[in-house]
Design a protein around this motif. Structure first.
Motif, PDB file in Angstrom:
ATOM      1  N   UNK A  98      34.657  78.666  31.343  1.00 37.96           N
ATOM      2  CA  UNK A  98      34.915  79.694  31.345  1.00 37.96           C
ATOM      3  C   UNK A  98      35.339  80.825  31.084  1.00 37.96           C
ATOM      4  N   UNK A  99      34.640  81.206  31.706  1.00 34.79           N
ATOM      5  CA  UNK A  99      34.232  83.280  31.954  1.00 34.79           C
ATOM      6  C   UNK A  99      35.173  82.909  33.105  1.00 34.79           C
ATOM      7  N   UNK A 100      34.789  82.269  34.183  1.00 32.84           N
ATOM      8  CA  UNK A 100      35.776  82.247  35.329  1.00 32.84           C
ATOM      9  C   UNK A 100      36.995  81.908  35.101  1.00 32.84           C
ATOM     10  N   UNK A 117      49.903  78.922  35.796  1.00 32.75           N
ATOM     11  CA  UNK A 117      49.942  77.565  35.767  1.00 32.75           C
ATOM     12  C   UNK A 117      48.436  77.790  36.374  1.00 32.75           C
ATOM     13  N   UNK A 118      47.908  75.876  36.136  1.00 32.76           N
ATOM     14  CA  UNK A 118      47.120  75.038  36.701  1.00 32.76           C
ATOM     15  C   UNK A 118      47.337  73.819  36.644  1.00 32.76           C
ATOM     16  N   UNK A 119      46.813  72.547  37.374  1.00 33.29           N
ATOM     17  CA  UNK A 119      46.880  71.284  37.198  1.00 33.29           C
ATOM     18  C   UNK A 119      45.288  71.041  37.341  1.00 33.29           C
ATOM     19  N   UNK A 120      45.083  70.119  36.328  1.00 37.72           N
ATOM     20  CA  UNK A 120      43.910  69.327  36.296  1.00 37.72           C
ATOM     21  C   UNK A 120      44.100  68.148  36.223  1.00 37.72           C
ATOM     22  N   UNK A 125      40.663  69.554  28.405  1.00 39.28           N
ATOM     23  CA  UNK A 125      40.305  70.233  26.388  1.00 39.28           C
ATOM     24  C   UNK A 125      39.713  71.465  26.515  1.00 39.28           C
ATOM     25  N   UNK A 126      38.854  71.555  27.718  1.00 38.25           N
ATOM     26  CA  UNK A 126      38.279  72.897  28.330  1.00 38.25           C
ATOM     27  C   UNK A 126      39.356  74.153  28.423  1.00 38.25           C
ATOM     28  N   UNK A 127      40.583  73.639  29.169  1.00 39.19           N
ATOM     29  CA  UNK A 127      41.323  75.251  29.006  1.00 39.19           C
ATOM     30  C   UNK A 127      42.282  75.198  28.067  1.00 39.19           C
ATOM     31  N   UNK A 128      42.470  73.911  27.020  1.00 39.31           N
ATOM     32  CA  UNK A 128      42.971  73.128  25.588  1.00 39.31           C
ATOM     33  C   UNK A 128      42.395  75.069  24.962  1.00 39.31           C
ATOM     34  N   UNK A 132      45.703  77.614  26.934  1.00 39.24           N
ATOM     35  CA  UNK A 132      46.228  76.824  27.453  1.00 39.24           C
ATOM     36  C   UNK A 132      46.884  75.840  26.953  1.00 39.24           C
ATOM     37  N   UNK A 133      48.266  75.587  27.198  1.00 40.45           N
ATOM     38  CA  UNK A 133      49.295  75.047  26.409  1.00 40.45           C
ATOM     39  C   UNK A 133      49.583  73.683  27.950  1.00 40.45           C
TER      40      UNK A 133
END
Length: 154
Positions: A98-100, A117-120, A125-128, A132-133
């Motif tokens: 989360x800090x990164x 943007x990102x993809x995972x 759930x971390x990004x949400x 992040x949406x």
């Protein structure tokens, strides 16, 4: 623990590249540890895109993250990207990721970026939780992934 630019800790480049290669190397055809290290070294910007940050505690690397122009060849119109968020297994569950992520968002905001943007394939759930949406779910290089966006408030 503190987050700092990877370029200020060049002795950690090879270790972070190795961790990233071990985690994701199989997803890029023909990738090698040497090629990953060269790309990591090239991403060592500061106050620019690309840049890389690392989490360090007592001189030990905990993990890292990147801010890059593009991370998905099938979505070239989406830019810039949060990429390569990795935390060593023994340091997970402490909020390091989360800090990164938040540091990369701050770096992007300082550069005037309005969305990131990102993809995972596994950390939706971390990004949400971090705001992040989801944009879309798709198959990328034979891997089911979720593409996500973060809108930076000014």
């Amino acid at each position: 623990m503190h987050i700092d630019y990877l370029c200020d800790h060049p002795h950690l480049i090879e270790e972070l590249a190795a961790l990233n290669f071990k985690e994701w190397g199989e997803f890029r055809d023909g990738d090698t540890l040497e090629a990953r290290t060269v790309r990591m070294r090239a991403a060592c910007g500061k106050g620019a895109i690309p840049c890389a940050v690392v989490a360090i505690e007592d001189g030990r690397l905990l993990g890292g993250a990147l801010l890059i122009d593009s991370d998905m060849k099938i979505r070239p119109q989406l830019t810039p990207w949060l990429a390569g968020v990795y935390v060593k297994a023994e340091d997970r569950g402490r909020g390091v990721a989360s800090q990164l992520v938040n540091r990369i968002v701050d770096e992007a905001a300082a550069l005037g970026v309005s969305q990131l943007y990102l993809y995972t394939d596994a950390a939706q759930s971390l990004y949400a939780r971090l705001g992040w949406e989801v944009i879309e779910d798709l198959l990328y290089d034979d891997l089911p992934v979720t593409v996500m966006k973060f809108v930076i408030q000014r």
